[in-house]
Write a protein that holds these residues in place. Sequence first.
Motif, PDB file in Angstrom:
ATOM      1  N   ASP A  53      22.169 -47.023  16.275  1.00 62.91           N
ATOM      2  CA  ASP A  53      21.849 -47.272  17.679  1.00 62.91           C
ATOM      3  C   ASP A  53      21.750 -48.757  18.000  1.00 62.91           C
ATOM      4  O   ASP A  53      22.010 -49.171  19.134  1.00 62.91           O
ATOM      5  N   LYS A 370      19.711 -48.064   8.634  1.00 63.43           N
ATOM      6  CA  LYS A 370      19.433 -48.320  10.051  1.00 63.43           C
ATOM      7  C   LYS A 370      18.433 -49.466  10.209  1.00 63.43           C
ATOM      8  O   LYS A 370      18.583 -50.319  11.094  1.00 63.43           O
ATOM      9  N   ALA A 371      17.419 -49.484   9.358  1.00 66.18           N
ATOM     10  CA  ALA A 371      16.405 -50.541   9.426  1.00 66.18           C
ATOM     11  C   ALA A 371      17.027 -51.909   9.196  1.00 66.18           C
ATOM     12  O   ALA A 371      16.796 -52.856   9.975  1.00 66.18           O
ATOM     13  N   GLU A 375      17.352 -52.032  13.254  1.00 68.98           N
ATOM     14  CA  GLU A 375      16.100 -51.461  13.740  1.00 68.98           C
ATOM     15  C   GLU A 375      14.903 -52.354  13.421  1.00 68.98           C
ATOM     16  O   GLU A 375      13.950 -52.433  14.207  1.00 68.98           O
ATOM     17  N   LYS A 378      14.865 -55.052  16.069  1.00 68.83           N
ATOM     18  CA  LYS A 378      14.414 -54.488  17.347  1.00 68.83           C
ATOM     19  C   LYS A 378      12.897 -54.330  17.355  1.00 68.83           C
ATOM     20  O   LYS A 378      12.222 -54.751  18.303  1.00 68.83           O
ATOM     21  N   ARG A 379      12.356 -53.734  16.278  1.00 63.22           N
ATOM     22  CA  ARG A 379      10.911 -53.552  16.201  1.00 63.22           C
ATOM     23  C   ARG A 379      10.175 -54.888  16.204  1.00 63.22           C
ATOM     24  O   ARG A 379       9.177 -55.057  16.927  1.00 63.22           O
TER      25      ARG A 379
END
Length: 386
Positions: A53, A370-371, A375, A378-379
């Motif tokens: 994503d 993904k991390a 991700e 993003k976090r």
Amino acid sequence: MKKILIIIGVLALIYFVATLTIPPYIEQQRNPVKTAPPYQVSTEAQALYNRLDFIADLHCDALLWGRDLTERGTRGQVDFPRMREANVALEMFTIVSKSPAGQNMQSNSSEAFDNITPLTIAKGESPANWFSLINRTLSQSRQLKEFAEEDGQTIFVRDKADLQQLLEARKSNPKVIGAMLGIEGAHALEGSLANLDKVIEAGVRMIGLTHFFDNELGGSAHGETLAGLTDFGKEVVRKMNENGIFVDLAHCSPAIVDDVLNMSTAPVIVSHTGVQGILDSQRNLSDTQIRKIAAQGGIIGIAFFDGAVGTPELPNIIASIKHVRDLVGIEYVALGSDYDGSVAVPFDVTGLPLLVDGLMKAGFTEAEIKAVMGENVKRFFLENLR
């Protein structure tokens, strides 16, 4: 008078031709891609890549070279169209304002001839930028904003609201991308806190305290003194914390790393680095540094070039990511390519599926991939951008 006008005209023509030919030639030489696209990966890897994503990269120097980033380039490693092809959601575009002649990993003098000065002149930039680091910095800042406005589907991310707008826009239109602005080397401030205010106003949200040489803030990992933060450096860090500007510890001396971690009230970024556990270099982070950065909630971007990870690059990028994961946890590691940073890379931004393919083969889970691929970034920004 006629002869003088002819001479001036000829010189102007030569300069015009030079602005069209010299910067592209220099960039072509300084930013090679070892394997040209298109890139092929397994069906499974491509399928996983397509499920990502949010893909993000913490370091790219594409603004330096004078390319129109809204157009797909035939040289270099990143531009907006290639980001879209690779489904990259966010890129941190960093500003290089000075680079010493003979640049190397071991020791560089702040008094060395500056390679960026002739490039600035050759690009046809305003004479106001020729010998001013802050003017070069503000000019590149304006350029990124103008590229984003011209493109129409790029969001210039300056705060959490901009990031949330990007995330919302991509739900219906994955062609929308985000661009953030950083500085590589706080020598760009020319020793002035007023200039820090100017770059913050221009949209800069991350500042690397040093680059390849010592400056007014303290020592570089590649400088002559390996000194810690000066009093001015401490003032800059305090003001960055107060204004929500991220401190980037890439290229900093070990003493600066310790000083910043001892005083910063906010998590730090290491935007593009390797780890000494994979390549023992003074450029790279030690295990002790990695643990301290993670303990304070920081994030570490793994670079893609041999000077940071060794050769062959791709398996060593993956090994570096694994080293951080195994040491402190997957949540602290991200991508920090150093694309277009005068480095040879194994693939351009459209080759990021190769990284997913390699991570899968190395046993990383889909959640871990993904991390790493975005991700975590993003976090980190959702938690720490203001």
